[in-house]
Scaffold this active site. Sequence first.
Site, PDB file in Angstrom:
ATOM      1  N   LYS A  72       0.806  -1.230   0.000  1.00  0.00           N
ATOM      2  CA  LYS A  72       0.000   0.000   0.000  1.00  0.00           C
ATOM      3  C   LYS A  72       0.839   1.281   0.000  1.00  0.00           C
ATOM      4  O   LYS A  72       0.422   2.288  -0.553  1.00  0.00           O
ATOM      5  CB  LYS A  72      -0.958   0.018   1.213  1.00  0.00           C
ATOM      6  N   ASP A 108     -10.291   2.872   1.477  1.00  0.00           N
ATOM      7  CA  ASP A 108     -10.566   2.181   2.753  1.00  0.00           C
ATOM      8  C   ASP A 108     -11.399   3.062   3.684  1.00  0.00           C
ATOM      9  O   ASP A 108     -12.427   2.632   4.217  1.00  0.00           O
ATOM     10  CB  ASP A 108      -9.257   1.819   3.467  1.00  0.00           C
TER      11      ASP A 108
HETATM   12  N1  LIG Z   1     -13.053  -4.134   6.580  1.00  0.00           N
HETATM   13  C1  LIG Z   1     -12.168  -3.618   5.735  1.00  0.00           C
HETATM   14  O1  LIG Z   1     -12.475  -3.211   4.612  1.00  0.00           O
HETATM   15  C2  LIG Z   1     -10.740  -3.497   6.156  1.00  0.00           C
HETATM   16  C3  LIG Z   1      -9.843  -2.705   5.405  1.00  0.00           C
HETATM   17  C4  LIG Z   1      -8.519  -2.615   5.844  1.00  0.00           C
HETATM   18  C5  LIG Z   1      -8.121  -3.318   6.983  1.00  0.00           C
HETATM   19  N2  LIG Z   1      -9.033  -4.076   7.664  1.00  0.00           N
HETATM   20  C6  LIG Z   1      -8.653  -4.799   8.881  1.00  0.00           C
HETATM   21  O2  LIG Z   1      -8.088  -3.881   9.768  1.00  0.00           O
HETATM   22  C7  LIG Z   1      -7.182  -4.553  10.621  1.00  0.00           C
HETATM   23  C8  LIG Z   1      -5.947  -3.682  10.770  1.00  0.00           C
HETATM   24  O3  LIG Z   1      -5.322  -3.584   9.497  1.00  0.00           O
HETATM   25  P1  LIG Z   1      -4.116  -2.562   9.279  1.00  0.00           P
HETATM   26  O4  LIG Z   1      -3.772  -2.599   7.829  1.00  0.00           O
HETATM   27  O5  LIG Z   1      -4.423  -1.268   9.937  1.00  0.00           O
HETATM   28  O6  LIG Z   1      -2.954  -3.295  10.110  1.00  0.00           O
HETATM   29  P2  LIG Z   1      -1.677  -2.634  10.766  1.00  0.00           P
HETATM   30  O7  LIG Z   1      -1.231  -1.442   9.987  1.00  0.00           O
HETATM   31  O8  LIG Z   1      -0.725  -3.757  10.987  1.00  0.00           O
HETATM   32  O9  LIG Z   1      -2.201  -2.082  12.209  1.00  0.00           O
HETATM   33  C9  LIG Z   1      -2.631  -2.962  13.203  1.00  0.00           C
HETATM   34  C10 LIG Z   1      -3.162  -2.167  14.389  1.00  0.00           C
HETATM   35  O10 LIG Z   1      -3.687  -3.094  15.347  1.00  0.00           O
HETATM   36  C11 LIG Z   1      -3.028  -2.889  16.601  1.00  0.00           C
HETATM   37  N3  LIG Z   1      -2.946  -4.161  17.317  1.00  0.00           N
HETATM   38  C12 LIG Z   1      -2.718  -5.390  16.792  1.00  0.00           C
HETATM   39  N4  LIG Z   1      -2.750  -6.332  17.748  1.00  0.00           N
HETATM   40  C13 LIG Z   1      -3.018  -5.685  18.920  1.00  0.00           C
HETATM   41  C14 LIG Z   1      -3.191  -6.092  20.276  1.00  0.00           C
HETATM   42  N5  LIG Z   1      -3.094  -7.384  20.618  1.00  0.00           N
HETATM   43  N6  LIG Z   1      -3.475  -5.154  21.218  1.00  0.00           N
HETATM   44  C15 LIG Z   1      -3.588  -3.840  20.859  1.00  0.00           C
HETATM   45  N7  LIG Z   1      -3.426  -3.385  19.594  1.00  0.00           N
HETATM   46  C16 LIG Z   1      -3.147  -4.292  18.639  1.00  0.00           C
HETATM   47  C17 LIG Z   1      -1.668  -2.328  16.236  1.00  0.00           C
HETATM   48  O11 LIG Z   1      -1.114  -1.670  17.345  1.00  0.00           O
HETATM   49  P3  LIG Z   1       0.473  -1.370  17.412  1.00  0.00           P
HETATM   50  O12 LIG Z   1       0.693  -0.113  16.627  1.00  0.00           O
HETATM   51  O13 LIG Z   1       0.717  -1.202  18.853  1.00  0.00           O
HETATM   52  O14 LIG Z   1       1.168  -2.575  16.814  1.00  0.00           O
HETATM   53  C18 LIG Z   1      -2.088  -1.356  15.116  1.00  0.00           C
HETATM   54  O15 LIG Z   1      -2.663  -0.198  15.660  1.00  0.00           O
HETATM   55  C19 LIG Z   1      -6.900  -5.918   9.976  1.00  0.00           C
HETATM   56  O16 LIG Z   1      -7.506  -6.900  10.765  1.00  0.00           O
HETATM   57  C20 LIG Z   1      -7.586  -5.849   8.630  1.00  0.00           C
HETATM   58  O17 LIG Z   1      -8.208  -7.082   8.313  1.00  0.00           O
HETATM   59  C21 LIG Z   1     -10.326  -4.159   7.282  1.00  0.00           C
END
Ligand SMILES: NC(=O)c1ccc[n+]([C@@H]2O[C@H](COP(=O)([O-])OP(=O)(O)OC[C@H]3O[C@@H](n4cnc5c(N)ncnc54)[C@H](OP(=O)(O)O)[C@@H]3O)[C@@H](O)[C@H]2O)c1
Length: 290
Positions: A72, A108
Amino acid sequence: MAAPNFKQELVGVFGQPVAENPTQAMVEAAFRHHRLDWRYLTIEVAPAGLAAAVEGARAMGFRGFNCTIPHKVAVIPFLDALGASASLMGAVNCVVARGGQLVGENTDGKGFLESLQPLRDPAGARVLLLGAGGAARAIAVELALAGAASITVVNRSPARGRELADLLRGPVRERTGGRLEAAFVPWEGDARVPEGTDVVVNSTSIGLYPDVDARVPLDLGTLRPGTVVADVIPNPPRTRLVREAGARGCKVIDGLGMLVGQGRLGIQYWTGVLPDEAPMRKALEDAFGG
Ligand SMILES: NC(=O)c1ccc[n+]([C@@H]2O[C@H](COP(=O)([O-])OP(=O)(O)OC[C@H]3O[C@@H](n4cnc5c(N)ncnc54)[C@H](OP(=O)(O)O)[C@@H]3O)[C@@H](O)[C@H]2O)c1
């Protein structure tokens, strides 16, 4: 009679790993429903092959493509231009071929807004945002551009949380005429929902399959009935947070809403047709087995 045409228009997704990405099922359901002779290809692209893949898409006349993990941000140098929100977020999830140029957009956060709008106007909303990763950034920027009054970012890693709050207080606030309030709160124990919050968003990956029983550390006792609680997790759609918030009288939004919303906007960018939501949601529910 029109001449036969055996050449479909091409779009797709570049990612790695990508085999479990269900977007093809959702997008091709919309193509069938609207009788669009288009194909959406799920393509595994390693980071070292991204430049060549983008050139390949140009050479083969792709009308656009989605980018997912890990491309991305990395795709940006290979594109010709960026749309307004993609440029503020520094991330692209949807590339669109326009007049011979490849333009990077980000759908998104716009997809999230589509799922929120029927329940709550984002203008003037006070938002508690859990997480500060890519999904959180996209949601925060679009909420701000749509006129949210305040966004409080809660994140486990303080550096990432502060970076998002700084983005909101700096370039994003400037774009919104200086009205947005934004703050970072470190995530310690169970996060509390401040009095007067209209919308709570889980934009962390907590609860994503297979970790389906994982609990978002949130003090449910501070949630008020009628507050909108949205989860970005698309699989499973009825996350523990969605179930528990619903049981407390909150208005809930599952992650399928955002996924379908961003998919509809991508299809509109590529084809000019804003597709119906129902066949797309049904295709995802079938793909996720429920
Ligand atoms: N529905 C949709 O269309 C859509 C679109 C995009 C993404 N998503 C979903 O959104 C989620 C996040 O995606 P992303 O691209 O933002 O991932 P990312 O950039 O890796 O960010 C992950 C986030 O989750 C936090 N996190 C993960 N495990 C945690 C825990 N055990 N306790 C507290 N915080 C935790 C991380 O905190 P830290 O910064 O502390 O690591 C960070 O803020 C994914 O599950 C994805 O499937 C959905």
